[in-house]
Every structure is written in structure tokens, then in C-alpha cells.
Motif scaffolding. Structure first.
Motif, PDB file in Angstrom:
ATOM      1  N   GLY A  77     -21.825 -28.758  30.857  1.00  0.00           N
ATOM      2  CA  GLY A  77     -21.321 -27.700  31.721  1.00  0.00           C
ATOM      3  C   GLY A  77     -22.404 -26.711  32.102  1.00  0.00           C
ATOM      4  N   TYR A 125     -24.654 -28.254  34.628  1.00  0.00           N
ATOM      5  CA  TYR A 125     -24.021 -28.193  35.952  1.00  0.00           C
ATOM      6  C   TYR A 125     -24.169 -26.793  36.560  1.00  0.00           C
ATOM      7  CZ  TYR A 125     -21.651 -32.778  35.981  1.00  0.00           C
ATOM      8  OH  TYR A 125     -21.362 -34.120  36.030  1.00  0.00           O
ATOM      9  N   ASP A 163     -18.024 -25.705  40.002  1.00  0.00           N
ATOM     10  CA  ASP A 163     -16.695 -26.230  39.679  1.00  0.00           C
ATOM     11  C   ASP A 163     -16.773 -27.284  38.574  1.00  0.00           C
ATOM     12  OD1 ASP A 163     -15.368 -24.605  41.463  1.00  0.00           O
ATOM     13  OD2 ASP A 163     -15.511 -26.030  43.120  1.00  0.00           O
ATOM     14  N   LEU A 164     -17.818 -28.119  38.627  1.00  0.00           N
ATOM     15  CA  LEU A 164     -18.000 -29.118  37.574  1.00  0.00           C
ATOM     16  C   LEU A 164     -18.343 -28.445  36.245  1.00  0.00           C
ATOM     17  CD1 LEU A 164     -19.984 -31.906  39.486  1.00  0.00           C
ATOM     18  CD2 LEU A 164     -17.560 -31.895  38.851  1.00  0.00           C
ATOM     19  N   LEU A 185     -17.297 -25.482  35.267  1.00  0.00           N
ATOM     20  CA  LEU A 185     -16.050 -24.930  34.728  1.00  0.00           C
ATOM     21  C   LEU A 185     -15.156 -26.027  34.165  1.00  0.00           C
ATOM     22  CD1 LEU A 185     -15.235 -22.233  37.440  1.00  0.00           C
ATOM     23  CD2 LEU A 185     -15.962 -21.834  35.081  1.00  0.00           C
ATOM     24  N   ARG A 186     -15.139 -27.172  34.831  1.00  0.00           N
ATOM     25  CA  ARG A 186     -14.326 -28.285  34.336  1.00  0.00           C
ATOM     26  C   ARG A 186     -14.796 -28.713  32.946  1.00  0.00           C
ATOM     27  NH1 ARG A 186     -14.795 -33.992  37.284  1.00  0.00           N
ATOM     28  NH2 ARG A 186     -16.696 -33.953  36.003  1.00  0.00           N
ATOM     29  N   ASP A 187     -16.112 -28.793  32.764  1.00  0.00           N
ATOM     30  CA  ASP A 187     -16.639 -29.190  31.452  1.00  0.00           C
ATOM     31  C   ASP A 187     -16.397 -28.115  30.399  1.00  0.00           C
ATOM     32  OD1 ASP A 187     -17.429 -31.688  32.162  1.00  0.00           O
ATOM     33  OD2 ASP A 187     -19.586 -31.332  31.987  1.00  0.00           O
ATOM     34  N   TYR A 188     -16.506 -26.863  30.788  1.00  0.00           N
ATOM     35  CA  TYR A 188     -16.226 -25.782  29.834  1.00  0.00           C
ATOM     36  C   TYR A 188     -14.771 -25.846  29.367  1.00  0.00           C
ATOM     37  CZ  TYR A 188     -20.679 -23.543  31.147  1.00  0.00           C
ATOM     38  OH  TYR A 188     -22.005 -23.256  31.362  1.00  0.00           O
ATOM     39  N   GLU A 189     -13.868 -26.085  30.307  1.00  0.00           N
ATOM     40  CA  GLU A 189     -12.451 -26.186  29.948  1.00  0.00           C
ATOM     41  C   GLU A 189     -12.213 -27.373  29.012  1.00  0.00           C
ATOM     42  OE1 GLU A 189     -10.136 -24.091  30.519  1.00  0.00           O
ATOM     43  OE2 GLU A 189     -11.140 -22.787  31.976  1.00  0.00           O
ATOM     44  N   GLN A 190     -12.874 -28.492  29.313  1.00  0.00           N
ATOM     45  CA  GLN A 190     -12.728 -29.669  28.463  1.00  0.00           C
ATOM     46  C   GLN A 190     -13.282 -29.402  27.070  1.00  0.00           C
ATOM     47  OE1 GLN A 190     -11.032 -32.249  29.005  1.00  0.00           O
ATOM     48  NE2 GLN A 190     -11.654 -33.650  27.376  1.00  0.00           N
ATOM     49  N   LYS A 236     -18.518 -19.377  30.522  1.00  0.00           N
ATOM     50  CA  LYS A 236     -17.363 -19.486  31.423  1.00  0.00           C
ATOM     51  C   LYS A 236     -17.258 -18.249  32.304  1.00  0.00           C
ATOM     52  CE  LYS A 236     -13.275 -20.770  30.267  1.00  0.00           C
ATOM     53  NZ  LYS A 236     -11.989 -20.886  29.539  1.00  0.00           N
TER      54      LYS A 236
END
Length: 281
Positions: A53, A56, A63-64, A66-71, A86
Motif C-alpha cells: 500500500g 502504491y 486508490d490502490l 487505500l485498498r491495500d491499507y484496508e485489506q 491511511k
């Protein structure tokens, strides 16, 4: 040096910078690919998602990121660094409400961290929550161990908004920054000049121009700016003197400097200024 050689050096310099940018992004792409391979082998490794993340984010694929941080968080990672990253990414793409949410999680782990409070204050300011932003940034200024000029510039701006455009309060912050970081902090001295001009404090503005003139060997631009300011205040004779000083400063320059676009434009500006001064005389 001939114009063609100058042009060649300019092109080479631009290509060098572009290559550095491309190489930097290319290297990040390779690191992202490597991290992706690791994730494919360990799809439940929260730390790997966090690390990708951040890559990225550096690659400006927010956006990618943030997606990895959420995961990463969904896989169980709960760390100060994750929540700050984040928040940082959300702030970068102007998701200010999400920035606040991430920082709230961050503050549960480290409520008095200056770095987090600074980002929180800047976010509140973006959300036009001026009073809260002022309180938070005041905390930052009072507790930061390694302040930078930008900290005082930001706090001055927030202070000005907090105090109904009170220029005097904003100037106090800049003066505090100069006391803390040193009188020769150029960005703060420039802001001090702009505030004094906005306050119509002519004598202090002139002192400020003289400060810059004393600090540099290239005085021509500052003499011209001083002359323009003096004209705007009706001090025509003083403006003429400063304009003449600008011309003298240009006359003693080496030829390679005299032939630059900036100096050629400055000479034209001085001619225009002199005409207006003679008209008002």
C-alpha cells in the motif's frame, strides 16, 4: 557560451530530470511486482499488504494504496503507522472526512503525537473548522521538536483566519518563527514582507526591502521591487533613486547574466517604471 550550447545543456538537464522520474517510478513498479508475488504466496500476511500500500502511495496510485491499507487492517494489522499512512493518503486525494476517521484510530494509540496532530489540524482547516484547526496547530507549534518554516507559515495562515483576518496576529506567528529558526529564514522573511505590505506599514516595508538588499549580491530585482513599492506609496523621488540603483546593479553584472531573459525583462520593466515616475513627477 553560444545559444546552441546553452540550448543543448538545457535539453540534457530536462532529459536527466525526466529519466530520474521515470527510473524512480520504474523501480517502484518492480518493487510493487515483487511485493505482489510475496502476497500471492502469503495472502493473509497483513504486513505485506501494508507495505505494498505504501509503495502504491509513492507510485501515486492512491486508490490502490487505500485498498491495500484496508485489506491490511481487515487481516488484523492495527498500528500507528498504518493509520497514519491511511490518513496521509486520504488527505492527499482530498478525502478529508476519511482522513479524520483514520486519525481518530491513530490517536487511540498515540493521542499526543505531534505529527498526527499536525495532519489533523491541516485537515480541520480544509474542512473549514477554523477554531479547532487553530487549537490543534497551536499544540503543534508548542510541542514540535523540529519545526520548519512551513509550520509557521501554516499556523500564521490559520491564525489569520481564526482572528477574522487579523494581520497583526499572523505577523506575531511569523516573528515567532524567525526567533525560533533564525532571522535569515528566507521564506518567513518573504511572508513578513507581504504581511507588512498588507498592513500598509510603509516604514517597516522599506526596512524589509533593505533587509533583502543587505542579504544578497544580486540586488537588481530587489531595488526594482523597492522602487515599485515606493511609487505605490507616492514617494516618487525615493522611487527614482531605487530605480537608478537597480540600473547600476545591472550595469555591473557579468555579460552572461545581462543577456538572460530575466534581466532583459527587468530592464524593460525599469524603463516602464521610469516613464510612469516621470509622468507623476
Amino acid at each position: 557560451m553560444t545559444p546552441n550550447i546553452n540550448r543543448t545543456y538545457t535539453i540534457l538537464a530536462i532529459l536527466f530530470v525526466c529519466c530520474q522520474v521515470v527510473f524512480g517510478h520504474g523501480e517502484l513498479s518492480l518493487r510493487i511486482a515483487e511485493k505482489t508475488q510475496q502476497i500471492n504466496k502469503e495472502p493473509t500476511n497483513a504486513q505485506l499488504f501494508f507495505e505494498r500500500g505504501f509503495l502504491y502511495h509513492q507510485h501515486e496510485e492512491f486508490d490502490l494504496a487505500l485498498r491495500d491499507y484496508e485489506q491490511s487492517e481487515s487481516l488484523g494489522l492495527k498500528s500507528e503507522e498504518l493509520y497514519y499512512r491511511k490518513a496521509e493518503t486520504n488527505f492527499t486525494i482530498s478525502y478529508y472526512e476519511n482522513t479524520i476517521q483514520a486519525l481518530q484510530s491513530y490517536f487511540e494509540l498515540n493521542p499526543y503525537d505531534v505529527k498526527g496532530r499536525k495532519l489533523y489540524a491541516k485537515t480541520l482547516y480544509k474542512l473549514n473548522q477554523i477554531n479547532r484547526a487553530y487549537i490543534e496547530y497551536k499544540f503543534v507549534i508548542e510541542h514540535i521538536s523540529d519545526p520548519r518554516p512551513d509550520d509557521y507559515l501554516m499556523f500564521s495562515e490559520i491564525t489569520r483566519a481564526h482572528n477574522n483576518d487579523d494581520l497583526h496576529e499572523a505577523l506575531k506567528v511569523i516573528n515567532l518563527g524567525l526567533e525560533t529558526l533564525g532571522e535569515d529564514t528566507v521564506t518567513l522573511q518573504l511572508e513578513r514582507l507581504e504581511l507588512l505590505k498588507a498592513m500598509n506599514n510603509t516604514d517597516l516595508v522599506i526596512e524589509q526591502y533593505n533587509y533583502f538588499l543587505n542579504q544578497t549580491d544580486r540586488k537588481e530585482f530587489w531595488y526594482f521591487r523597492k522602487a515599485s513599492f515606493l511609487k505605490s506609496t507616492g514617494r516618487i523621488n525615493d522611487a527614482k533613486i531605487a530605480s537608478q540603483q537597480a540600473k547600476v546593479a545591472i550595469s555591473v553584472l557579468r555579460e552572461k547574466f545581462k543577456n538572460t531573459d530575466a534581466i532583459i525583462k527587468l530592464e524593460k520593466d525599469i524603463v516602464h517604471l521610469d516613464k510612469s515616475l516621470n509622468y507623476e513627477d
